[in-house]
Design a protein around this motif. Structure first.
Motif, PDB file in Angstrom:
ATOM      1  N   ARG A  84      -2.938   3.534  -3.349  1.00  0.00           N
ATOM      2  CA  ARG A  84      -2.699   2.501  -4.362  1.00  0.00           C
ATOM      3  C   ARG A  84      -2.350   1.200  -3.642  1.00  0.00           C
ATOM      4  N   ILE A  85      -3.003   0.105  -4.048  1.00  0.00           N
ATOM      5  CA  ILE A  85      -2.749  -1.212  -3.459  1.00  0.00           C
ATOM      6  C   ILE A  85      -2.309  -2.143  -4.577  1.00  0.00           C
ATOM      7  N   PHE A  86      -1.166  -2.794  -4.365  1.00  0.00           N
ATOM      8  CA  PHE A  86      -0.594  -3.682  -5.369  1.00  0.00           C
ATOM      9  C   PHE A  86      -0.433  -5.079  -4.782  1.00  0.00           C
ATOM     10  N   PRO A  87      -1.114  -6.091  -5.315  1.00  0.00           N
ATOM     11  CA  PRO A  87      -0.840  -7.466  -4.882  1.00  0.00           C
ATOM     12  C   PRO A  87       0.501  -7.894  -5.477  1.00  0.00           C
ATOM     13  N   VAL A  88       1.321  -8.556  -4.659  1.00  0.00           N
ATOM     14  CA  VAL A  88       2.665  -8.957  -5.096  1.00  0.00           C
ATOM     15  C   VAL A  88       3.028 -10.326  -4.547  1.00  0.00           C
ATOM     16  N   ASN A  89       3.888 -11.028  -5.280  1.00  0.00           N
ATOM     17  CA  ASN A  89       4.565 -12.206  -4.735  1.00  0.00           C
ATOM     18  C   ASN A  89       5.771 -11.678  -3.980  1.00  0.00           C
ATOM     19  N   TYR A  90       6.073 -12.275  -2.842  1.00  0.00           N
ATOM     20  CA  TYR A  90       7.152 -11.748  -2.015  1.00  0.00           C
ATOM     21  C   TYR A  90       7.952 -12.886  -1.397  1.00  0.00           C
ATOM     22  N   ALA A  91       9.091 -12.516  -0.844  1.00  0.00           N
ATOM     23  CA  ALA A  91       9.922 -13.420  -0.048  1.00  0.00           C
ATOM     24  C   ALA A  91      10.530 -12.594   1.078  1.00  0.00           C
ATOM     25  N   MET A  92      11.087 -13.288   2.054  1.00  0.00           N
ATOM     26  CA  MET A  92      11.815 -12.621   3.133  1.00  0.00           C
ATOM     27  C   MET A  92      13.306 -12.824   2.891  1.00  0.00           C
ATOM     28  N   VAL A 134       0.847  -1.186   0.000  1.00  0.00           N
ATOM     29  CA  VAL A 134       0.000   0.000   0.000  1.00  0.00           C
ATOM     30  C   VAL A 134       0.890   1.246   0.000  1.00  0.00           C
ATOM     31  N   LEU A 135       0.668   2.103  -1.002  1.00  0.00           N
ATOM     32  CA  LEU A 135       1.371   3.376  -1.132  1.00  0.00           C
ATOM     33  C   LEU A 135       0.346   4.491  -1.271  1.00  0.00           C
ATOM     34  N   VAL A 136       0.765   5.725  -0.975  1.00  0.00           N
ATOM     35  CA  VAL A 136      -0.132   6.864  -1.131  1.00  0.00           C
ATOM     36  C   VAL A 136       0.593   7.960  -1.927  1.00  0.00           C
ATOM     37  N   PRO A 137       0.775   7.750  -3.245  1.00  0.00           N
ATOM     38  CA  PRO A 137       1.401   8.801  -4.044  1.00  0.00           C
ATOM     39  C   PRO A 137       0.402   9.913  -4.350  1.00  0.00           C
ATOM     40  N   GLU A 138       0.814  11.152  -4.131  1.00  0.00           N
ATOM     41  CA  GLU A 138      -0.017  12.323  -4.439  1.00  0.00           C
ATOM     42  C   GLU A 138      -1.407  12.235  -3.824  1.00  0.00           C
ATOM     43  N   GLY A 139      -1.504  11.661  -2.615  1.00  0.00           N
ATOM     44  CA  GLY A 139      -2.766  11.596  -1.903  1.00  0.00           C
ATOM     45  C   GLY A 139      -3.737  10.534  -2.384  1.00  0.00           C
ATOM     46  N   THR A 140      -3.332   9.695  -3.321  1.00  0.00           N
ATOM     47  CA  THR A 140      -4.202   8.634  -3.839  1.00  0.00           C
ATOM     48  C   THR A 140      -3.709   7.281  -3.332  1.00  0.00           C
ATOM     49  N   GLY A 144       6.650  -0.846  -9.381  1.00  0.00           N
ATOM     50  CA  GLY A 144       7.992  -0.309  -9.615  1.00  0.00           C
ATOM     51  C   GLY A 144       7.964   1.099 -10.165  1.00  0.00           C
ATOM     52  N   GLY A 145       7.051   1.374 -11.086  1.00  0.00           N
ATOM     53  CA  GLY A 145       6.926   2.716 -11.642  1.00  0.00           C
ATOM     54  C   GLY A 145       6.458   3.725 -10.611  1.00  0.00           C
ATOM     55  N   THR A 146       5.573   3.299  -9.728  1.00  0.00           N
ATOM     56  CA  THR A 146       5.097   4.189  -8.669  1.00  0.00           C
ATOM     57  C   THR A 146       6.241   4.532  -7.722  1.00  0.00           C
ATOM     58  N   ILE A 147       7.043   3.533  -7.342  1.00  0.00           N
ATOM     59  CA  ILE A 147       8.200   3.789  -6.467  1.00  0.00           C
ATOM     60  C   ILE A 147       9.168   4.728  -7.168  1.00  0.00           C
ATOM     61  N   GLU A 148       9.433   4.492  -8.442  1.00  0.00           N
ATOM     62  CA  GLU A 148      10.345   5.338  -9.208  1.00  0.00           C
ATOM     63  C   GLU A 148       9.828   6.780  -9.248  1.00  0.00           C
ATOM     64  N   ALA A 184      14.027  -8.365   5.711  1.00  0.00           N
ATOM     65  CA  ALA A 184      13.255  -7.442   4.877  1.00  0.00           C
ATOM     66  C   ALA A 184      12.320  -8.231   3.966  1.00  0.00           C
ATOM     67  N   VAL A 185      11.252  -7.571   3.536  1.00  0.00           N
ATOM     68  CA  VAL A 185      10.343  -8.132   2.547  1.00  0.00           C
ATOM     69  C   VAL A 185      10.884  -7.727   1.175  1.00  0.00           C
ATOM     70  N   VAL A 186      11.025  -8.690   0.269  1.00  0.00           N
ATOM     71  CA  VAL A 186      11.522  -8.380  -1.075  1.00  0.00           C
ATOM     72  C   VAL A 186      10.540  -8.871  -2.122  1.00  0.00           C
ATOM     73  N   MET A 187      10.525  -8.175  -3.250  1.00  0.00           N
ATOM     74  CA  MET A 187       9.637  -8.554  -4.342  1.00  0.00           C
ATOM     75  C   MET A 187      10.253  -8.119  -5.660  1.00  0.00           C
ATOM     76  N   ARG A 188       9.851  -8.820  -6.721  1.00  0.00           N
ATOM     77  CA  ARG A 188      10.310  -8.484  -8.068  1.00  0.00           C
ATOM     78  C   ARG A 188       9.244  -7.641  -8.751  1.00  0.00           C
ATOM     79  N   THR A 189       9.694  -6.704  -9.559  1.00  0.00           N
ATOM     80  CA  THR A 189       8.789  -5.852 -10.317  1.00  0.00           C
ATOM     81  C   THR A 189       9.537  -5.345 -11.536  1.00  0.00           C
ATOM     82  N   HIS A 190       8.985  -4.385 -12.200  1.00  0.00           N
ATOM     83  CA  HIS A 190       9.734  -3.663 -13.226  1.00  0.00           C
ATOM     84  C   HIS A 190       9.390  -2.192 -13.119  1.00  0.00           C
ATOM     85  N   LEU A 191      10.359  -1.400 -13.472  1.00  0.00           N
ATOM     86  CA  LEU A 191      10.144   0.040 -13.442  1.00  0.00           C
ATOM     87  C   LEU A 191       9.380   0.403 -14.703  1.00  0.00           C
TER      88      LEU A 191
END
Length: 120
Positions: free
Chosen positions: A14-22, A6-12, A41-45, A26-33
Motif C-alpha cells: 500500500r502506498i499513501f501520498p502524504v503531506n509531511y513535516a520534520m 509504503v506499508l505491506v499489511p497482510e502481504g499487500t 491511519g486506519g491501516t496503521i491502526e 522524525a517524519v510526522v504527518m496528519r491523518t485520521h484513524l
C-alpha cells in the motif's frame, strides 16, 4: 511537502501520498484513524498501532534531467502523548486531503538512503 508512505499489511503493498513535516529527527504527518483499506491511519491502526514502513521523497527537473530522492526505513506509530501532540499541532501542517485529520503519525528513522540523479 509531499512524500509517499509504503506499508505491506497482510502481504499487500500500500502506498499513501502524504503531506509531511520534520520534527525532532522524525517524519510526522496528519491523518485520521479510519477505513484501513483507504486511509493511512486506519491501516496503521489495523496493524496494531506500529509497523515497519518506508517513506520516500523526491524532486525531479525534467528540463535538465536531474533530481534526487531520499528513502527512510523505520517504524511508524500513532502519536498519543498529549505534550507531543501539542508540539506537532504548532507545526500547522495542513494536509491537502479533505476531512478530519486530527491524528498524528510519526516515522522514527532506522535507515536513510538516497541518491542524486544527473543526466550524463
Amino acid at each position: 511537502n509531499v512524500g509517499r508512505v509504503v506499508l505491506v499489511p497482510e502481504g499487500t503493498i500500500r502506498i499513501f501520498p502524504v503531506n509531511y513535516a520534520m520534527h525532532s529527527g522524525a517524519v510526522v504527518m496528519r491523518t485520521h484513524l479510519g477505513d484501513a483499506r483507504t486511509h493511512l491511519g486506519g491501516t496503521i491502526e489495523a496493524l496494531g498501532g506500529s509497523a515497519p514502513v518506508a517513506f520516500e521523497i523526491d524532486e525531479l527537473d525534467l528540463r535538465y534531467k536531474t533530481g534526487w530522492y531520499v528513502v527512510v526505513h523505520g517504524s511508524v506509530e500513532h502519536v498519543t502523548d498529549a505534550a507531543e501532540i501539542q508540539q506537532l499541532d504548532a507545526l500547522e501542517l495542513a494536509p491537502w486531503a479533505r476531512g478530519d485529520r486530527r491524528d498524528w503519525l510519526r516515522i522514527d528513522p532506522g535507515e536513510i538512503s538516497g541518491r542524486r540523479i544527473r543526466w550524463s
